[in-house]
Scaffold this active site. Sequence first.
Site, short mmCIF file in Angstrom:
data_model
loop_
_atom_site.label_atom_id
_atom_site.label_comp_id
_atom_site.label_asym_id
_atom_site.label_seq_id
_atom_site.Cartn_x
_atom_site.Cartn_y
_atom_site.Cartn_z
N THR A 146 0.87 -1.18 0.00
CA THR A 146 0.00 0.00 0.00
C THR A 146 0.91 1.24 0.00
O THR A 146 1.34 1.67 -1.07
CB THR A 146 -0.96 0.01 1.22
OG1 THR A 146 -0.21 -0.12 2.42
CG2 THR A 146 -1.99 -1.10 1.10
N LYS A 168 3.63 -7.04 4.04
CA LYS A 168 3.38 -5.65 3.66
C LYS A 168 3.08 -4.90 4.94
O LYS A 168 2.52 -5.45 5.90
CB LYS A 168 2.23 -5.56 2.67
CG LYS A 168 0.88 -5.31 3.30
CD LYS A 168 0.48 -3.86 3.15
CE LYS A 168 -0.30 -3.39 4.36
NZ LYS A 168 -0.48 -1.96 4.39
N THR A 179 -0.78 -2.86 10.47
CA THR A 179 -1.58 -3.06 9.25
C THR A 179 -0.67 -3.83 8.37
O THR A 179 -0.01 -3.32 7.49
CB THR A 179 -1.93 -1.79 8.48
OG1 THR A 179 -2.67 -0.98 9.33
CG2 THR A 179 -2.85 -2.11 7.29
N GLU A 259 6.33 4.68 7.56
CA GLU A 259 5.93 5.93 6.91
C GLU A 259 6.69 7.14 7.44
O GLU A 259 6.61 7.48 8.61
CB GLU A 259 4.43 6.16 7.09
CG GLU A 259 3.61 5.24 6.22
CD GLU A 259 2.12 5.33 6.51
OE1 GLU A 259 1.73 6.05 7.44
OE2 GLU A 259 1.36 4.67 5.77
N ASN A 378 0.08 11.02 6.55
CA ASN A 378 -1.14 10.58 7.20
C ASN A 378 -2.21 11.65 7.33
O ASN A 378 -3.30 11.39 7.79
CB ASN A 378 -0.82 9.96 8.57
CG ASN A 378 -0.17 8.62 8.39
OD1 ASN A 378 -0.80 7.70 7.85
ND2 ASN A 378 1.09 8.51 8.77
N SER A 383 -7.87 11.30 1.49
CA SER A 383 -8.45 12.31 0.60
C SER A 383 -7.68 12.36 -0.71
O SER A 383 -6.77 11.60 -0.95
CB SER A 383 -8.47 13.68 1.26
OG SER A 383 -7.51 13.78 2.27
#
Lengths: 383, 383
Positions: A146, A168, A179, A259, A378, A383
């Site tokens: 992702t 992942k 996740t 991230e 994040n 959006s």
Amino acid sequence: MSVTAAKGFQAAGITAGIKESGNPDLALVVNRGPRLAAAGVFTSNRVKAAPVLWSEQVLKGGLVSAVVLNSGGANACTGPKGFQDTHATAEKVADVLDLNAGEVAVASTGLIGVLLPMDKLLPGVETAAGQLSEHGGEKAAIAIKTTDTVHKTAVHQGDGWTVGGMAKGAGMLAPGLATMLVVLTTDADLDSGVLDKALRDATRLTFDRVDSDGCMSTNDTVLLLASGASEVAPEYAEFAEAVRAVCDDLGRQLIGDAEGASKDIKVEVINAATEDDAVEVGRSIARNNLLKCAIHGEDPNWGRVLSAIGTTRAAFEPDRLNVAINGVWVCKNGGVGEDRDQVDMRYREVVVTADLAAGSETATIWTNDLTADYVHENSAYSS
Amino acid sequence: MSVTAAKGFQAAGITAGIKESGNPDLALVVNRGPRLAAAGVFTSNRVKAAPVLWSEQVLKGGLVSAVVLNSGGANACTGPKGFQDTHATAEKVADVLDLNAGEVAVASTGLIGVLLPMDKLLPGVETAAGQLSEHGGEKAAIAIKTTDTVHKTAVHQGDGWTVGGMAKGAGMLAPGLATMLVVLTTDADLDSGVLDKALRDATRLTFDRVDSDGCMSTNDTVLLLASGASEVAPEYAEFAEAVRAVCDDLGRQLIGDAEGASKDIKVEVINAATEDDAVEVGRSIARNNLLKCAIHGEDPNWGRVLSAIGTTRAAFEPDRLNVAINGVWVCKNGGVGEDRDQVDMRYREVVVTADLAAGSETATIWTNDLTADYVHENSAYSS
């Protein structure tokens, strides 16, 4: 080599069109046997995605003939329709490959609260089935990404048998796994009881000690499938160590790709009264936003470590605590220690050592720093 | 008017030179009586700063004649020398003002792990004592600022009596209060037992429900001093409500000035089985970094709210949860609700409502968003 390193497995990774980006988004892993033994560990979040609820039931039988995984949508918080979609996905795999749907595990990752585009996903299953191959492990690993910047695979060679896997995960990495979707495969000839024990022993010490941002996901799934194709049944200790090594390797890759992170932080807790104390203190340090910011700024701010330790129930005396950052004991006996200017924090890996001076137990938790890039990624995710 | 709004109090705020910036850094608040009743609430962090350890002992006597506060250094994790410095500070105040050192509370805020420059602090106490005035409340409030952008004061007028106060705090705001120093004063004629109950009732519902970054400080101190100078003894309920109102006002000011924040977030938990459940869920939501980033990005990402609720032990069924963001019920019965595009998040205040559908209890937790500015401020704090 990923999930196809071990004999008896085929895999595929394709673009079904679930992601708007057009990147690969559907993976299929098939166990061709002769054995179909399996074990699974799932998120401990009480809000579980539909595929987690489904796969938990599948794993109760200890048999998994195929795993279908999609990125581009978590299928979490999607109500009865979401669960029907997971069920239909398993049925489709069973149909196309002539398997029992009750032995098909499903895993999803992506945004919460959005139904999957089944008109794209189901034809994707057919495409993936047509591309199954003993060399498909890499493509499968790519299809489950992702926000991952790289795909993650690991392999351990035993004596005549192999454990391989793919993972992942980038954000939302926390104790109840992350996740994080992980599929491990082995051609060792072992039953589901042994797999279950080895997998739980391994995840407890690896994925459960990776804590990127303290946020626990609704979709975490770690599966271990055995084909028995090597016809070798290794000793438990040897096999368990192999599973642990592969999980540890993948866990480190998850942290390395977290991230927005600029530092990988190893939090070592030593001389704790109990292992639980060590884990509790490690997690408290790993989740301290102020410390994570300080490390981002290459600031050996050991006061943040002490205040994080102070919020736990672990056994310790405040005036006996010692803290080292990258090997320099900047805090001794709860107060100022060696010169903080000696701490070199230029490299990506930073080691924080907390000595509780209360016993002999230890634990290591991996986390990363908190950066403006994490905030940017994040704040614009859905959006 | 701050701590000098109530009769019987004098205060001063001066520059002792503790801060390198040359900004005011020492405050003194003196109770001129006739009563010297007092109550205090302190951080629940087990690593406590020297002034907290000292003031906890002072408050056991229920009498406080003066409070000396410094910014520019927390005097935490400073060992026996740090405690001696706190003791010497109290002795100096007692000396200069002819008081009993055992009735002088001390509070400090600033960087952890650094000894205070006593050669500046002690002469500063003399200077401050020389400037004590019934109009000094504002200056005292200014002298306790650290990363605060504004000073914080509040006043409540009773019928012939007054409660006033000052607060400092910007980062490290979490349940065990915050890196928060608060001094409240009243001229109501009440004993320390009543003050203690009113203060605990108030902080439980106000400062304890402010959670900016989940990081608990080593220095939090909230003191309530009564002079009795009004000669009025209000009813408990009326007085307790006044204390709560002042604490609530100051708590909101703390959140409004939180480091790097661009949004004030009100997390309302409704229909919980118990108040404890409501608080646990509220805190879990308020501490979710992913949600805090999403709100910064004005993204009504309700999936983050559900996954935060799912990590708690509160009573709820996942498929009965409802979530509203700024009044729009974007999640109904654990799934997709009203159109998320209807949510207007342009304003600073954002209200997240979590309906557990499990009872009738409620709780409100205040927090703020997670921003790149927070990261910047805290990655360069001590260097």
